[in-house]
Scaffold this active site. Structure first.
Site, PDB file in Angstrom:
ATOM      1  N   HIS A  38      -5.530   3.575  -1.696  1.00  0.00           N
ATOM      2  CA  HIS A  38      -6.976   4.104  -1.265  1.00  0.00           C
ATOM      3  C   HIS A  38      -7.123   5.427  -1.730  1.00  0.00           C
ATOM      4  O   HIS A  38      -6.773   6.326  -1.234  1.00  0.00           O
ATOM      5  CB  HIS A  38      -6.764   3.628   0.412  1.00  0.00           C
ATOM      6  CG  HIS A  38      -8.346   3.977   1.058  1.00  0.00           C
ATOM      7  ND1 HIS A  38      -8.434   3.724   2.352  1.00  0.00           N
ATOM      8  CD2 HIS A  38      -9.323   4.413   0.343  1.00  0.00           C
ATOM      9  CE1 HIS A  38      -9.758   4.052   2.718  1.00  0.00           C
ATOM     10  NE2 HIS A  38     -10.216   4.388   1.595  1.00  0.00           N
ATOM     11  N   ARG A  63       3.479  18.931   1.424  1.00  0.00           N
ATOM     12  CA  ARG A  63       3.849  20.122   1.018  1.00  0.00           C
ATOM     13  C   ARG A  63       3.328  20.510  -0.251  1.00  0.00           C
ATOM     14  O   ARG A  63       3.872  21.438  -0.911  1.00  0.00           O
ATOM     15  CB  ARG A  63       5.658  19.984   0.787  1.00  0.00           C
ATOM     16  CG  ARG A  63       6.478  20.072   1.845  1.00  0.00           C
ATOM     17  CD  ARG A  63       6.808  21.459   2.163  1.00  0.00           C
ATOM     18  NE  ARG A  63       7.648  21.795   3.033  1.00  0.00           N
ATOM     19  CZ  ARG A  63       8.885  21.910   3.074  1.00  0.00           C
ATOM     20  NH1 ARG A  63       9.594  22.005   1.991  1.00  0.00           N
ATOM     21  NH2 ARG A  63       9.503  22.216   4.264  1.00  0.00           N
ATOM     22  N   GLU A 110     -10.981  -9.550   3.340  1.00  0.00           N
ATOM     23  CA  GLU A 110      -9.412  -9.116   3.760  1.00  0.00           C
ATOM     24  C   GLU A 110     -10.039  -9.059   5.390  1.00  0.00           C
ATOM     25  O   GLU A 110     -10.874  -8.181   5.640  1.00  0.00           O
ATOM     26  CB  GLU A 110      -9.208  -7.863   3.222  1.00  0.00           C
ATOM     27  CG  GLU A 110      -7.824  -7.567   3.710  1.00  0.00           C
ATOM     28  CD  GLU A 110      -7.031  -6.770   3.013  1.00  0.00           C
ATOM     29  OE1 GLU A 110      -7.171  -6.491   1.683  1.00  0.00           O
ATOM     30  OE2 GLU A 110      -6.308  -5.617   3.820  1.00  0.00           O
ATOM     31  N   ARG A 112      -7.286  12.444   1.003  1.00  0.00           N
ATOM     32  CA  ARG A 112      -6.317  13.201   2.011  1.00  0.00           C
ATOM     33  C   ARG A 112      -4.874  12.666   1.419  1.00  0.00           C
ATOM     34  O   ARG A 112      -3.750  13.063   1.663  1.00  0.00           O
ATOM     35  CB  ARG A 112      -6.443  12.798   3.292  1.00  0.00           C
ATOM     36  CG  ARG A 112      -6.381  11.250   3.685  1.00  0.00           C
ATOM     37  CD  ARG A 112      -6.623  10.928   5.125  1.00  0.00           C
ATOM     38  NE  ARG A 112      -7.886  11.164   5.643  1.00  0.00           N
ATOM     39  CZ  ARG A 112      -8.316  10.467   6.445  1.00  0.00           C
ATOM     40  NH1 ARG A 112      -7.792   9.965   7.359  1.00  0.00           N
ATOM     41  NH2 ARG A 112      -9.706  11.060   6.986  1.00  0.00           N
ATOM     42  N   HIS A 113      -4.924  11.261   0.818  1.00  0.00           N
ATOM     43  CA  HIS A 113      -3.518  11.087   0.430  1.00  0.00           C
ATOM     44  C   HIS A 113      -3.529  10.650  -1.228  1.00  0.00           C
ATOM     45  O   HIS A 113      -3.161  11.518  -1.949  1.00  0.00           O
ATOM     46  CB  HIS A 113      -2.872   9.915   1.195  1.00  0.00           C
ATOM     47  CG  HIS A 113      -3.957   8.707   1.670  1.00  0.00           C
ATOM     48  ND1 HIS A 113      -4.660   8.146   0.767  1.00  0.00           N
ATOM     49  CD2 HIS A 113      -4.188   8.454   2.841  1.00  0.00           C
ATOM     50  CE1 HIS A 113      -5.152   7.234   1.655  1.00  0.00           C
ATOM     51  NE2 HIS A 113      -4.992   7.450   3.010  1.00  0.00           N
ATOM     52  N   HIS A 163      -3.644  -4.821   7.948  1.00  0.00           N
ATOM     53  CA  HIS A 163      -3.985  -3.522   8.653  1.00  0.00           C
ATOM     54  C   HIS A 163      -2.775  -3.698  10.011  1.00  0.00           C
ATOM     55  O   HIS A 163      -3.044  -4.636  10.670  1.00  0.00           O
ATOM     56  CB  HIS A 163      -5.092  -3.175   9.077  1.00  0.00           C
ATOM     57  CG  HIS A 163      -5.409  -1.664   9.652  1.00  0.00           C
ATOM     58  ND1 HIS A 163      -4.917  -1.099  10.407  1.00  0.00           N
ATOM     59  CD2 HIS A 163      -5.947  -0.960   8.726  1.00  0.00           C
ATOM     60  CE1 HIS A 163      -5.376  -0.009  10.385  1.00  0.00           C
ATOM     61  NE2 HIS A 163      -5.751   0.605   9.379  1.00  0.00           N
ATOM     62  N   GLY A 164      -1.829  -2.899  10.017  1.00  0.00           N
ATOM     63  CA  GLY A 164      -0.818  -2.705  11.321  1.00  0.00           C
ATOM     64  C   GLY A 164       0.034  -3.868  11.230  1.00  0.00           C
ATOM     65  O   GLY A 164       0.882  -4.315  12.074  1.00  0.00           O
ATOM     66  N   THR A 175      -8.222   3.319   8.384  1.00  0.00           N
ATOM     67  CA  THR A 175      -9.315   2.620   8.385  1.00  0.00           C
ATOM     68  C   THR A 175      -9.777   1.887   9.799  1.00  0.00           C
ATOM     69  O   THR A 175      -8.945   1.042   9.960  1.00  0.00           O
ATOM     70  CB  THR A 175      -9.192   1.506   7.151  1.00  0.00           C
ATOM     71  OG1 THR A 175      -9.039   2.265   6.085  1.00  0.00           O
ATOM     72  CG2 THR A 175     -10.849   0.844   6.949  1.00  0.00           C
ATOM     73  N   GLU A 193      -8.565   0.300  -3.418  1.00  0.00           N
ATOM     74  CA  GLU A 193      -9.261   0.264  -2.028  1.00  0.00           C
ATOM     75  C   GLU A 193     -10.416   1.697  -2.087  1.00  0.00           C
ATOM     76  O   GLU A 193      -9.821   2.616  -2.338  1.00  0.00           O
ATOM     77  CB  GLU A 193      -8.153   0.610  -0.840  1.00  0.00           C
ATOM     78  CG  GLU A 193      -8.689  -0.248   0.276  1.00  0.00           C
ATOM     79  CD  GLU A 193      -7.511  -0.164   1.314  1.00  0.00           C
ATOM     80  OE1 GLU A 193      -7.966   0.869   2.286  1.00  0.00           O
ATOM     81  OE2 GLU A 193      -6.424  -0.514   1.485  1.00  0.00           O
ATOM     82  N   ASN A 247       0.926  -1.277   0.002  1.00  0.00           N
ATOM     83  CA  ASN A 247      -0.071  -0.050  -0.099  1.00  0.00           C
ATOM     84  C   ASN A 247       0.816   1.233  -0.039  1.00  0.00           C
ATOM     85  O   ASN A 247       1.717   1.363   1.038  1.00  0.00           O
ATOM     86  CB  ASN A 247      -0.981  -0.182   1.315  1.00  0.00           C
ATOM     87  CG  ASN A 247      -1.878   1.209   1.470  1.00  0.00           C
ATOM     88  OD1 ASN A 247      -1.253   2.214   1.173  1.00  0.00           O
ATOM     89  ND2 ASN A 247      -3.113   0.900   1.718  1.00  0.00           N
ATOM     90  N   HIS A 295       0.986   6.226   1.962  1.00  0.00           N
ATOM     91  CA  HIS A 295       1.617   7.296   2.614  1.00  0.00           C
ATOM     92  C   HIS A 295       2.929   7.768   2.307  1.00  0.00           C
ATOM     93  O   HIS A 295       3.271   8.856   2.482  1.00  0.00           O
ATOM     94  CB  HIS A 295       2.086   6.396   4.198  1.00  0.00           C
ATOM     95  CG  HIS A 295       0.934   6.154   5.168  1.00  0.00           C
ATOM     96  ND1 HIS A 295       0.329   7.026   5.465  1.00  0.00           N
ATOM     97  CD2 HIS A 295       0.197   4.720   5.263  1.00  0.00           C
ATOM     98  CE1 HIS A 295      -0.734   6.297   6.162  1.00  0.00           C
ATOM     99  NE2 HIS A 295      -0.849   4.961   5.909  1.00  0.00           N
ATOM    100  N   ARG A 329      -9.533   8.057  -0.994  1.00  0.00           N
ATOM    101  CA  ARG A 329     -10.801   8.267  -0.021  1.00  0.00           C
ATOM    102  C   ARG A 329     -11.466   9.449  -0.476  1.00  0.00           C
ATOM    103  O   ARG A 329     -10.975  10.101  -1.475  1.00  0.00           O
ATOM    104  CB  ARG A 329      -9.739   8.763   1.364  1.00  0.00           C
ATOM    105  CG  ARG A 329      -9.272   7.666   1.771  1.00  0.00           C
ATOM    106  CD  ARG A 329      -8.376   8.067   3.331  1.00  0.00           C
ATOM    107  NE  ARG A 329      -9.653   8.291   4.328  1.00  0.00           N
ATOM    108  CZ  ARG A 329      -9.790   7.508   5.293  1.00  0.00           C
ATOM    109  NH1 ARG A 329      -8.824   6.365   5.565  1.00  0.00           N
ATOM    110  NH2 ARG A 329     -10.807   7.274   6.007  1.00  0.00           N
TER     111      ARG A 329
HETATM  112  N1  PXP Z   1      -5.923  -3.220   3.996  1.00  0.00           N
HETATM  113  C1  PXP Z   1      -6.837  -2.363   4.203  1.00  0.00           C
HETATM  114  C2  PXP Z   1      -7.955  -2.793   3.711  1.00  0.00           C
HETATM  115  C3  PXP Z   1      -6.467  -1.162   4.602  1.00  0.00           C
HETATM  116  O1  PXP Z   1      -7.587  -0.054   4.789  1.00  0.00           O
HETATM  117  C4  PXP Z   1      -5.091  -0.792   5.064  1.00  0.00           C
HETATM  118  C5  PXP Z   1      -4.946   0.649   5.483  1.00  0.00           C
HETATM  119  O2  PXP Z   1      -4.966   1.627   4.568  1.00  0.00           O
HETATM  120  C6  PXP Z   1      -4.230  -1.733   4.846  1.00  0.00           C
HETATM  121  C7  PXP Z   1      -4.579  -2.873   4.563  1.00  0.00           C
HETATM  122  C8  PXP Z   1      -2.912  -1.464   5.149  1.00  0.00           C
HETATM  123  O3  PXP Z   1      -2.499  -1.162   6.755  1.00  0.00           O
HETATM  124  P1  PXP Z   1      -1.432  -0.694   6.968  1.00  0.00           P
HETATM  125  O4  PXP Z   1      -1.076   0.764   6.410  1.00  0.00           O
HETATM  126  O5  PXP Z   1      -1.607  -0.435   8.523  1.00  0.00           O
HETATM  127  O6  PXP Z   1      -0.138  -1.833   6.885  1.00  0.00           O
END
Ligand code: PXP
Length: 255
Positions: A48, A23, A156, A54-55, A199-200, A106, A75, A12, A15, A50
């Site tokens: 993603h 900036r 997922e 925002r990103h 996620h995480g 999320t 996403e 992903n 970020h 959104r």
């Molecule tokens: N999967 C989904 C559906 C998510 O929304 C996210 C966060 O954008 C991720 C995976 C990745 O999560 P992380 O950035 O915490 O690794």
């Protein structure tokens, strides 16, 4: 996917866009990060779009689709606007997620059981266009069974609560969250769903969850891009793939 091979790794790149947008301008470019991740062995790229942009921006999604040679996972919230953009972009996959403007990320899974009709329409529209739909849900039997009823091919599983608990210190809560994931993953697979997770996740949690043979794909962003600051995108992808391969081998040995 053979049960012997490690799960696919989707990176992903949201970020990178967050940093760019701090900036304005074009640097750093999320497409460049995606290309570096693919060159190092990423199996797919996730971004993603959104509602508040925002990103990732619309133009990023179009460029990712045009420039990367691996599957793009779009996403998105299940809104008419996003479904229309996804249909126009034609990514390999779409992952439907809940979205609240005030959240940092999320925070929870989709309430599929509570919104079956509305989600069913989005799943069908995307699926009919040949886009593989996944539903981002907690490892909750009610949500898993609802996802199966909607005939989404993929779920997922949201690993955020488990990863947070592990970070605070492996304890009873972390073990309970882990058991919930193990049970949910097995139930989803028994319902005929392809099972992804995300996620995480970091090297340690990705290794552990890769031991579950039903896991076909992990989607990871924040930790990878943080690590990339220190070791580079390519090296963090190689390290993550190695962790996932170790986990899968251990799972095979234990089964
Ligand atoms: N999967 C989904 C559906 C998510 O929304 C996210 C966060 O954008 C991720 C995976 C990745 O999560 P992380 O950035 O915490 O690794």
């Amino acid at each position: 996917m053979s049960k012997l091979s490690p799960p696919r790794l989707g990176i992903n790149v949201d970020h990178v866009a967050t940093l760019r947008n701090a900036r304005g301008g074009r640097h750093p470019d999320p497409v460049r990060a995606a290309l570096a991740a693919v060159a190092a062995g990423a199996d797919g790229i996730t971004a993603h779009l959104r509602e508040d942009r925002r990103h990732i921006r619309d133009d990023d999604m179009a460029r990712l689709k045009a420039e990367i040679a691996v599957p793009l996972n779009f996403e998105m919230a299940a809104t008419d606007e996003m479904v229309a953009i996804a249909l126009a972009t034609a990514p390999h996959a779409a992952c439907l997620v809940p979205e609240r403007r005030a959240e940092l990320t999320t925070e929870g899974g989709l309430d599929v059981a509570g919104h079956e009709a509305a989600l069913g329409t989005a799943v069908a529209r995307l699926g009919d266009a040949g886009i593989r739909v996944s539903l981002f849900i907690a490892a909750d039997p009610r949500q898993i069974e609802a996802a199966a009823r909607l005939k989404a091919p993929v779920v997922e599983i949201h690993t955020g609560a488990w990863c947070d608990a592990e970070t605070e210190g492996p304890d009873v809560r972390a073990e309970a969250e882990w058991r919930r994931i193990v049970t949910g993953v097995a139930l989803a697979a028994s319902c005929g769903l392809e099972v992804h997770a995300g996620h995480g996740l970091d090297y340690v949690t990705a290794e552990r969850i890769s031991a579950l043979p039903e896991i076909a794909e992990l989607n990871i962003g924040h930790y990878m891009m943080g690590e990339a600051l220190f070791v580079g995108v390519g090296e963090t992808v190689r390290m993550m793939r190695a962790a996932m391969a170790r986990g899968r081998t251990r799972g095979r040995a234990a089964s």
